[in-house]
Write a protein that holds these residues in place. Structure first.
Motif, short mmCIF file in Angstrom:
data_model
loop_
_atom_site.label_atom_id
_atom_site.label_comp_id
_atom_site.label_asym_id
_atom_site.label_seq_id
_atom_site.Cartn_x
_atom_site.Cartn_y
_atom_site.Cartn_z
N PHE A 74 99.53 65.09 149.99
CA PHE A 74 98.10 64.83 149.98
C PHE A 74 97.63 64.27 151.33
O PHE A 74 96.62 64.70 151.87
CB PHE A 74 97.75 63.86 148.84
CG PHE A 74 96.28 63.74 148.59
CD1 PHE A 74 95.58 64.79 148.00
CD2 PHE A 74 95.59 62.61 148.96
CE1 PHE A 74 94.21 64.69 147.77
CE2 PHE A 74 94.23 62.50 148.74
CZ PHE A 74 93.55 63.55 148.14
N ILE A 75 98.39 63.33 151.88
CA ILE A 75 98.07 62.77 153.20
C ILE A 75 98.07 63.87 154.25
O ILE A 75 97.19 63.93 155.11
CB ILE A 75 99.05 61.63 153.56
CG1 ILE A 75 98.79 60.42 152.66
CG2 ILE A 75 98.95 61.25 155.03
CD1 ILE A 75 99.86 59.35 152.71
N ALA A 76 99.04 64.78 154.18
CA ALA A 76 99.11 65.90 155.13
C ALA A 76 97.90 66.81 154.97
O ALA A 76 97.33 67.30 155.97
CB ALA A 76 100.41 66.67 154.94
N ALA A 77 97.46 67.05 153.74
CA ALA A 77 96.30 67.91 153.50
C ALA A 77 95.04 67.28 154.09
O ALA A 77 94.23 67.96 154.74
CB ALA A 77 96.12 68.16 152.00
N VAL A 78 94.87 65.98 153.91
CA VAL A 78 93.70 65.29 154.46
C VAL A 78 93.76 65.29 155.98
O VAL A 78 92.75 65.45 156.66
CB VAL A 78 93.58 63.86 153.88
CG1 VAL A 78 92.52 63.05 154.62
CG2 VAL A 78 93.24 63.93 152.39
N SER A 79 94.94 65.16 156.55
CA SER A 79 95.10 65.24 158.01
C SER A 79 94.64 66.60 158.54
O SER A 79 93.95 66.69 159.55
CB SER A 79 96.56 65.00 158.39
OG SER A 79 96.74 65.18 159.78
N THR A 80 95.01 67.65 157.83
CA THR A 80 94.59 69.00 158.22
C THR A 80 93.07 69.14 158.14
O THR A 80 92.44 69.71 159.03
CB THR A 80 95.28 70.06 157.33
OG1 THR A 80 96.69 69.91 157.48
CG2 THR A 80 94.85 71.46 157.70
N LEU A 81 92.47 68.61 157.07
CA LEU A 81 91.01 68.64 156.95
C LEU A 81 90.36 67.89 158.11
O LEU A 81 89.39 68.37 158.70
CB LEU A 81 90.57 67.99 155.63
CG LEU A 81 90.72 68.82 154.39
CD1 LEU A 81 90.30 68.01 153.16
CD2 LEU A 81 89.91 70.09 154.47
N ASN A 82 90.90 66.74 158.45
CA ASN A 82 90.33 65.96 159.55
C ASN A 82 90.42 66.74 160.86
O ASN A 82 89.47 66.73 161.65
CB ASN A 82 91.06 64.61 159.67
CG ASN A 82 90.40 63.71 160.69
OD1 ASN A 82 89.20 63.51 160.68
ND2 ASN A 82 91.20 63.16 161.57
#
Length: 143
Positions: A125-133
Motif C-alpha cells: 500500500f505504501i508503495a502504491a501511494v508512492s507511485t501515485l505521488n
C-alpha cells in the motif's frame, strides 16, 4: 508534496472505513507527502466538501475514491461530478477492494485517472501511494 503556484495541493480522500483512512494517512507519512488531506466518508459528504464556499484551504484537485460506501457510492459520485461543470475536471483515482470488471468499466467510462486495488499488505500500500505521488508531482494542473 505537489503544489500549484507554491501552494500545497489539497487531496480529498472519500473513504468510509476508518482503518483504510488511517492506512492512507500512514502511507502519506511514510512517503513524506505533506499535502493537506480532507476526508469525506461517502459521496454525499465529498460533494459537500467540493461544493462548499471557498475557505483558507484550497479546493481539492485530486480525489482518492473508494467505491463501496453508504449513502452514495463511488460510481454514483463519479457520475455526479462528471455532470457538474465546476467539478468535471477533477483527477480521480479509485482505491477499492472491488475487482469486478463492471466496476472497472464503469469507473474508466467516467474518466478516472487510475483504478487501484487495495493491497493487503501495508508495504504494498505504501508503495502504491508512492507511485501515485510520483504521478501527481509530474502532472500540471490548471488554476
Amino acid at each position: 508534496m505537489f503544489t500549484t503556484n507554491l501552494v500545497p495541493m489539497t487531496i480529498l480522500l472519500v473513504e468510509d472505513d476508518e482503518v483504510d483512512i488511517m492506512n492512507v494517512k500512514r502511507a502519506f507519512k511514510k512517503n513524506n507527502i505533506s499535502n493537506p488531506l480532507q476526508i469525506a466518508h461517502n459521496g454525499l459528504e465529498a460533494l459537500e466538501v467540493l461544493r462548499a464556499p471557498a475557505t483558507d484551504i484550497p479546493k481539492p484537485k485530486i480525489v482518492l475514491l473508494d467505491l463501496n460506501m453508504p449513502r452514495m457510492g463511488g460510481i454514483e459520485f463519479l457520475r455526479e461530478i462528471r455532470q457538474d461543470p465546476e467539478l468535471s475536471t477533477l483527477s480521480v483515482f479509485v482505491m477499492t477492494t472491488s475487482n469486478e470488471d463492471g466496476d472497472k468499466i464503469d469507473a474508466f467510462n467516467l474518466n478516472v485517472a487510475g483504478y487501484i486495488l487495495k493491497p493487503l499488505s501495508m508495504d504494498r500500500f505504501i508503495a502504491a501511494v508512492s507511485t501515485l505521488n510520483s504521478y501527481w508531482t509530474l502532472c500540471e494542473y490548471p488554476e
